[in-house]
Design an enzyme around this catalytic site. Structure first.
Site, PDB file in Angstrom:
ATOM      1  N   HIS A  29       0.188  -1.221   0.174  1.00 38.59           N
ATOM      2  CA  HIS A  29       0.033   0.171  -0.205  1.00 38.59           C
ATOM      3  C   HIS A  29       1.064   0.920  -0.248  1.00 38.59           C
ATOM      4  CE1 HIS A  29      -3.264  -2.999   1.986  1.00 38.59           C
ATOM      5  NE2 HIS A  29      -3.695  -2.409   0.796  1.00 38.59           N
ATOM      6  N   LYS A  53     -16.577  -7.524   5.838  1.00 36.05           N
ATOM      7  CA  LYS A  53     -15.505  -8.176   5.475  1.00 36.05           C
ATOM      8  C   LYS A  53     -14.722  -8.745   6.502  1.00 36.05           C
ATOM      9  CE  LYS A  53     -13.551  -6.423   0.998  1.00 36.05           C
ATOM     10  NZ  LYS A  53     -11.982  -5.427   0.742  1.00 36.05           N
ATOM     11  N   ARG A 102      -1.529  -5.955  -8.606  1.00 30.42           N
ATOM     12  CA  ARG A 102      -0.617  -6.247  -8.042  1.00 30.42           C
ATOM     13  C   ARG A 102      -0.590  -8.313  -9.459  1.00 30.42           C
ATOM     14  NH1 ARG A 102      -3.290  -6.805  -3.062  1.00 30.42           N
ATOM     15  NH2 ARG A 102      -4.215  -8.717  -3.800  1.00 30.42           N
ATOM     16  N   SER A 140      -2.828  -7.769   2.653  1.00 31.65           N
ATOM     17  CA  SER A 140      -3.345  -7.386   3.912  1.00 31.65           C
ATOM     18  C   SER A 140      -3.741  -8.819   4.340  1.00 31.65           C
ATOM     19  CB  SER A 140      -4.464  -6.305   4.087  1.00 31.65           C
ATOM     20  OG  SER A 140      -4.143  -5.058   3.583  1.00 31.65           O
TER      21      SER A 140
END
Length: 165
Positions: A29, A53, A102, A140
């Site tokens: 990040h 989430k 990514r 994460s």
């Protein structure tokens, strides 16, 4: 460039918003944040509450983590939010959303989100940035899994975040 129309209320001061759950904020990040500060005068990190989430860290903790990780970056501001991102961007008078990519698998999801945001507000542009190769695998989700199994994760998050944990 006669085909390009200048946007209404376009100023020379450019702001962008970079949103996510940042559960926790990672070196990946931070890589995207640093790249964005090379393009924009101000970058707003918007930490989403995202209760659906089921984040590992509370919303308040995640905001603190992001503020700690970016305290040395003068043109970065961190806020928490619990609305549609496009509504937050509109309220803040920001037309550019930053997203990190990514892998190809990220692109499909991010493209759909970009189109959805644009369908709500035609002035919204999404800019996709790639992290450096060394951070391309950092997410994460990976960090949370390593934490759950008491593995070594310190090299994947900013040192300032470690101090807050």
């Amino acid at each position: 460039m006669s085909d390009c129309k200048k946007r209404d209320n376009q100023s020379t001061y450019k702001k962008a918003i970079y949103s996510g759950t940042f559960d926790p904020i990672t070196n990946g990040h931070m890589d995207i944040v640093c790249r964005a500060t090379n393009i924009f005068d101000e970058v707003i990190i918007a930490v989403a509450k995202s209760e659906l989430k089921k984040p590992m860290f509370s919303h308040e903790q995640r905001v603190v983590f992001a503020k700690s990780a970016t305290k040395h970056l003068k043109r970065v501001k961190v806020i928490g939010f619990d609305t549609l991102l496009v509504d937050l961007a509109t309220d803040l008078k920001i037309n550019t959303i930053i997203r990190g990519l990514r892998a190809v698998s990220d692109f499909e999801y991010e493209l759909q989100m970009g189109y959805a945001n644009s369908s709500i507000n035609k002035k919204i542009e999404t800019l996709y940035l790639m992290p450096t190769l060394e951070n391309a695998f950092v997410s994460s989700t990976i960090v949370r899994e390593i934490i759950r199994f008491n593995g070594k994760f310190e090299h994947l998050i900013p040192g300032e975040v470690l101090e807050c944990m």
